[in-house]
Design a protein around this motif. Structure first.
Motif, mmCIF file in Angstrom:
data_model
loop_
_atom_site.group_PDB
_atom_site.id
_atom_site.type_symbol
_atom_site.label_atom_id
_atom_site.label_comp_id
_atom_site.label_asym_id
_atom_site.label_seq_id
_atom_site.Cartn_x
_atom_site.Cartn_y
_atom_site.Cartn_z
ATOM 1 N N ALA A 256 0.844 -1.195 0.000
ATOM 2 C CA ALA A 256 0.000 0.000 0.000
ATOM 3 C C ALA A 256 0.875 1.239 0.000
ATOM 4 C CB ALA A 256 -0.910 0.006 1.230
ATOM 5 N N ALA A 257 0.440 2.261 -0.729
ATOM 6 C CA ALA A 257 1.195 3.511 -0.772
ATOM 7 C C ALA A 257 0.259 4.669 -1.078
ATOM 8 C CB ALA A 257 2.299 3.442 -1.822
ATOM 9 N N VAL A 258 0.684 5.865 -0.720
ATOM 10 C CA VAL A 258 -0.069 7.073 -1.062
ATOM 11 C C VAL A 258 0.045 7.276 -2.570
ATOM 12 C CG1 VAL A 258 -0.224 9.578 -0.786
ATOM 13 C CG2 VAL A 258 0.309 8.129 1.185
ATOM 14 N N VAL A 259 -1.101 7.368 -3.244
ATOM 15 C CA VAL A 259 -1.118 7.558 -4.697
ATOM 16 C C VAL A 259 -1.790 8.870 -5.103
ATOM 17 C CG1 VAL A 259 -0.964 5.095 -5.203
ATOM 18 C CG2 VAL A 259 -3.222 6.150 -4.954
ATOM 19 N N GLY A 260 -2.328 9.582 -4.136
ATOM 20 C CA GLY A 260 -2.953 10.870 -4.413
ATOM 21 C C GLY A 260 -3.151 11.636 -3.125
ATOM 22 N N SER A 261 -3.233 12.970 -3.240
ATOM 23 C CA SER A 261 -3.449 13.775 -2.036
ATOM 24 C C SER A 261 -4.084 15.112 -2.378
ATOM 25 C CB SER A 261 -2.127 14.020 -1.300
ATOM 26 O OG SER A 261 -1.297 14.866 -2.065
ATOM 27 N N ILE A 262 -4.745 15.662 -1.385
ATOM 28 C CA ILE A 262 -5.217 17.043 -1.411
ATOM 29 C C ILE A 262 -4.569 17.685 -0.198
ATOM 30 C CG2 ILE A 262 -7.214 18.572 -1.228
ATOM 31 C CD1 ILE A 262 -8.860 16.341 -2.612
ATOM 32 N N GLY B 48 -20.376 26.761 1.651
ATOM 33 C CA GLY B 48 -20.914 27.581 2.732
ATOM 34 C C GLY B 48 -19.901 28.462 3.426
ATOM 35 N N ALA B 49 -18.720 27.962 3.683
ATOM 36 C CA ALA B 49 -17.674 28.722 4.387
ATOM 37 C C ALA B 49 -16.368 27.935 4.285
ATOM 38 C CB ALA B 49 -18.063 28.947 5.853
ATOM 39 N N ASP B 50 -15.288 28.534 4.770
ATOM 40 C CA ASP B 50 -13.980 27.868 4.734
ATOM 41 C C ASP B 50 -13.979 26.606 5.606
ATOM 42 O OD1 ASP B 50 -13.190 29.957 3.177
ATOM 43 O OD2 ASP B 50 -11.904 30.891 4.684
ATOM 44 N N ALA B 51 -13.213 25.631 5.149
ATOM 45 C CA ALA B 51 -13.097 24.372 5.887
ATOM 46 C C ALA B 51 -11.651 23.900 5.827
ATOM 47 C CB ALA B 51 -14.023 23.319 5.284
ATOM 48 N N ASN B 52 -11.072 23.626 6.982
ATOM 49 C CA ASN B 52 -9.729 23.053 7.035
ATOM 50 C C ASN B 52 -9.851 21.563 6.749
ATOM 51 O OD1 ASN B 52 -8.062 25.325 7.801
ATOM 52 N ND2 ASN B 52 -9.222 25.295 9.721
ATOM 53 N N THR B 53 -9.278 21.143 5.622
ATOM 54 C CA THR B 53 -9.373 19.744 5.224
ATOM 55 C C THR B 53 -8.060 19.282 4.601
ATOM 56 O OG1 THR B 53 -10.228 20.306 3.033
ATOM 57 C CG2 THR B 53 -11.858 19.864 4.748
ATOM 58 N N THR B 54 -7.913 17.988 4.553
ATOM 59 C CA THR B 54 -6.850 17.328 3.813
ATOM 60 C C THR B 54 -7.361 15.949 3.429
ATOM 61 O OG1 THR B 54 -4.494 16.754 3.806
ATOM 62 C CG2 THR B 54 -5.713 16.301 5.831
ATOM 63 N N ALA B 55 -6.708 15.333 2.457
ATOM 64 C CA ALA B 55 -7.132 13.989 2.050
ATOM 65 C C ALA B 55 -5.944 13.233 1.471
ATOM 66 C CB ALA B 55 -8.247 14.081 1.017
ATOM 67 N N LEU B 56 -5.961 11.936 1.675
ATOM 68 C CA LEU B 56 -4.975 11.031 1.089
ATOM 69 C C LEU B 56 -5.708 9.893 0.393
ATOM 70 C CD1 LEU B 56 -2.392 10.703 4.008
ATOM 71 C CD2 LEU B 56 -2.116 12.007 1.881
ATOM 72 N N VAL B 57 -5.155 9.457 -0.714
ATOM 73 C CA VAL B 57 -5.669 8.286 -1.421
ATOM 74 C C VAL B 57 -4.563 7.242 -1.402
ATOM 75 C CG1 VAL B 57 -6.581 7.373 -3.583
ATOM 76 C CG2 VAL B 57 -7.144 9.718 -2.885
ATOM 77 N N PHE B 58 -4.903 6.051 -0.932
ATOM 78 C CA PHE B 58 -3.956 4.946 -0.835
ATOM 79 C C PHE B 58 -4.283 3.913 -1.903
ATOM 80 C CE2 PHE B 58 -4.331 6.804 3.343
ATOM 81 C CZ PHE B 58 -3.017 6.887 3.778
ATOM 82 N N GLY B 59 -3.241 3.398 -2.562
ATOM 83 C CA GLY B 59 -3.401 2.298 -3.503
ATOM 84 C C GLY B 59 -3.030 1.003 -2.806
ATOM 85 N N PHE B 60 -3.832 -0.033 -2.991
ATOM 86 C CA PHE B 60 -3.619 -1.330 -2.332
ATOM 87 C C PHE B 60 -3.486 -2.455 -3.355
ATOM 88 C CE2 PHE B 60 -5.798 1.207 0.844
ATOM 89 C CZ PHE B 60 -5.084 0.924 1.995
ATOM 90 N N ALA B 61 -2.706 -3.457 -2.979
ATOM 91 C CA ALA B 61 -2.546 -4.675 -3.776
ATOM 92 C C ALA B 61 -2.152 -4.352 -5.217
ATOM 93 C CB ALA B 61 -3.823 -5.516 -3.726
ATOM 94 N N PRO B 62 -0.924 -3.877 -5.393
ATOM 95 C CA PRO B 62 -0.475 -3.528 -6.747
ATOM 96 C C PRO B 62 -0.455 -4.759 -7.651
ATOM 97 C CG PRO B 62 1.382 -3.621 -5.247
ATOM 98 C CD PRO B 62 0.149 -3.752 -4.409
ATOM 99 N N ARG B 63 -0.806 -4.546 -8.884
ATOM 100 C CA ARG B 63 -0.828 -5.654 -9.845
ATOM 101 C C ARG B 63 0.580 -5.961 -10.364
ATOM 102 N NH1 ARG B 63 -6.254 -6.461 -10.727
ATOM 103 N NH2 ARG B 63 -7.566 -4.628 -10.533
ATOM 104 N N TYR B 64 1.461 -4.957 -10.373
ATOM 105 C CA TYR B 64 2.824 -5.115 -10.870
ATOM 106 C C TYR B 64 3.765 -4.389 -9.920
ATOM 107 C CZ TYR B 64 -0.225 -5.575 -14.901
ATOM 108 O OH TYR B 64 -1.253 -5.938 -15.730
#
Length: 152
Positions: free
Chosen positions: A13-19, A120-136
């Motif tokens: 598993a690894a981080v494959v995307g982020s905000i 509606g208003a400002d929001a403190n946010t973050t996000a990560l996308v994890f990839g699992f079980a790589p095919r290669y």
């Protein structure tokens, strides 16, 4: 299940995307498109900090036919219940799981991305996308460019 403790978790598993974490004004932010032929599944984790009065945070997974976003559309059933300041959703997380088979593969959809929308208003946010079980190879072979270090 037996776990091989000599293999790094980033092989699976690894981080494959982020905000990036910040105060997001009203509007949408998306990560880059993830090639789902590379992974069996992804998980998107959205995290809030302090939400301003009246703020709402929504998140969904979208699919496309390529890394340019051709034909982009929502992935059915892959959206969180909106997080709100009124619902006391400061400092919480929400996760969306998605298998490659959840995409409209018969329609030629091969890529997925996370989109987080503040309203509606400002929001403190973050996000990560994890990839699992790589095919290669390993998951880390396909990590996001923003992941600058993996410590063994």
């Amino acid at each position: 299940m037996t776990v091989n403790t000599t293999v790094l978790t980033t092989a699976h598993a690894a981080v494959v995307g982020s905000i990036p974490p910040r105060s997001h004004g009203p509007g949408a932010s998306s990560c880059t498109w993830v090639n789902m032929s590379t992974f069996a599944a992804i998980q998107a984790v959205v995290s809030t900090g302090l939400l301003s009065v009246g703020a709402t945070v929504s998140a969904k997974l979208e699919q496309a036919k390529d890394a340019a976003g051709t034909g982009a559309k929502d992935i059915t059933g892959k959206a969180i219940t909106p997080l709100t300041e009124a619902g006391d959703d400061d400092n919480v997380q929400a996760a969306i799981n998605c298998r490659a088979a959840d995409l409209d593969v018969n329609g030629g959809f091969t890529h997925a991305r996370l989109t987080v929308t503040s309203a509606g208003a400002d929001a403190n946010t973050t996000a990560l996308v994890f990839g699992f079980a790589p095919r290669y190879g390993t998951a880390a072979d396909n990590k996001a460019a923003s992941l600058v270090e993996i410590v063994p």
